[in-house]
Design an enzyme around this catalytic site. Structure first.
Site, PDB file in Angstrom:
ATOM      1  N   ALA A  68      84.311  29.879  56.175  1.00  0.00           N
ATOM      2  CA  ALA A  68      85.366  29.273  57.464  1.00  0.00           C
ATOM      3  C   ALA A  68      86.188  28.866  57.974  1.00  0.00           C
ATOM      4  CB  ALA A  68      84.204  28.029  56.668  1.00  0.00           C
ATOM      5  N   GLY A 113      81.271  30.212  53.314  1.00  0.00           N
ATOM      6  CA  GLY A 113      80.120  29.508  54.323  1.00  0.00           C
ATOM      7  C   GLY A 113      79.582  31.067  54.806  1.00  0.00           C
ATOM      8  N   GLU A 116      76.635  30.993  52.525  1.00  0.00           N
ATOM      9  CA  GLU A 116      75.781  29.740  53.499  1.00  0.00           C
ATOM     10  C   GLU A 116      75.154  30.471  53.734  1.00  0.00           C
ATOM     11  OE1 GLU A 116      77.624  25.656  50.941  1.00  0.00           O
ATOM     12  OE2 GLU A 116      78.656  26.882  52.855  1.00  0.00           O
ATOM     13  N   GLU A 136      84.924  27.743  46.792  1.00  0.00           N
ATOM     14  CA  GLU A 136      85.660  26.781  47.612  1.00  0.00           C
ATOM     15  C   GLU A 136      86.432  26.096  46.498  1.00  0.00           C
ATOM     16  OE1 GLU A 136      82.367  27.972  50.591  1.00  0.00           O
ATOM     17  OE2 GLU A 136      82.339  28.520  48.902  1.00  0.00           O
TER      18      GLU A 136
END
Length: 262
Positions: A68, A113, A116, A136
């Site tokens: 992200a 992300g 993910e 993260e």
């Protein structure tokens, strides 16, 4: 063939196979604008009734999707943080819920992300140079686009906790050994291998494949007995299709079946 190109995302629909490409050099970071384009592209592919398989890929030599947009994290509060993760979840859930299989071609770094996004796909094919992980916790947050939920459903709970707690980055080979990816291929071959698999899937009865996906996904979340009931209902539904008759006739006539999805 239908093609469409936005600023950072493009998609191509050819016969029964669609390809969605992320192109945001150098690391394909999931900015808000890119997520918006990804959402629009997914909607477009989902609206194409003839699609039987979708391949998610990314351009670039280094990264599939490196994560992200970290620059936005420092300003997050309770409201903006919730909006951020719920937006990502909505997009990835839409992808995971596609009525056809989704294959992810991982050509490089798949972090945060990006991993993910890969987990929201049904099948992952990684190149040897690919590396995966959830960094993260080193930033003071946790995977928020479904990572804490999808990873332990795919691999062992203990290994999922190890990866998420430590933030360690693993190789494609280690990812394969732990069931995080289904296949490791030579560098530069992930798209080619994904297309080979997509063509095999696209040649099968599309309603049967769609039912199989839904049955597996729904059954995984309930007891074995309930899953068996779901399986039975799906099988019975397929008994009423023209594709079943075509498949049986083709088998008896020793020819390739031509399925029409009815």
């Amino acid at each position: 063939m239908k093609e469409s190109r936005l600023s950072f995302v493009s998609y191509e629909i050819s016969d029964f196979i669609s390809t969605l490409t992320i192109d945001h050099p150098p690391l394909n970071v999931l900015t808000d604008e890119l997520l918006n384009e990804l959402d629009s592209a997914i909607d477009a592919v989902l609206g194409y009734d003839a699609c039987r398989v979708l391949i998610i890929r990314a351009k670039g030599e280094k990264a599939f999707v490196a994560g992200a947009d970290i620059n936005q994290f420092s300003t997050l509060d309770e409201v903006s943080g919730k909006n951020l993760v719920e937006k990502g979840k909505m997009i990835f859930d839409k992808l995971a819920g596609a009525p056809f299989p989704v294959i992810c071609a991982i050509n490089g770094l798949a972090l945060g992300g990006g991993l993910e996004l890969a987990l929201a796909c049904d099948i992952r094919i990684a190149e040897q140079k690919a590396k995966m992980g959830f960094p993260e916790t080193g930033l003071g947050v946790l995977p928020g686009y479904g990572g804490t939920q999808r990873l332990p459903r795919l691999i062992s709970v203990g290994k999922a906790k190890e990866l998420i707690f430590s933030g360690v980055i693993i190789s494609a080979e280690e990812a394969y050994e732990n069931g995080l990816v289904e296949k490791v291929v030579s560098n530069g071959e992930s798209l080619k291998e994904s297309l080979v698999l997509a063509e095999k899937i696209a040649g099968k009865a599309p309603i049967a494949v769609s039912k199989a996906k839904a049955t597996i996904d729904r059954g995984f979340a309930v007891s074995l007995a309930e899953g068996q009931e779901i399986e039975t209902r799906s099988f019975v539904d397929l008994c009423q299709t023209e594709d079943l008759k075509e498949g049986v006739n083709a088998f008896g006539e020793k020819r390739r079946a031509v399925f029409i999805g009815k």
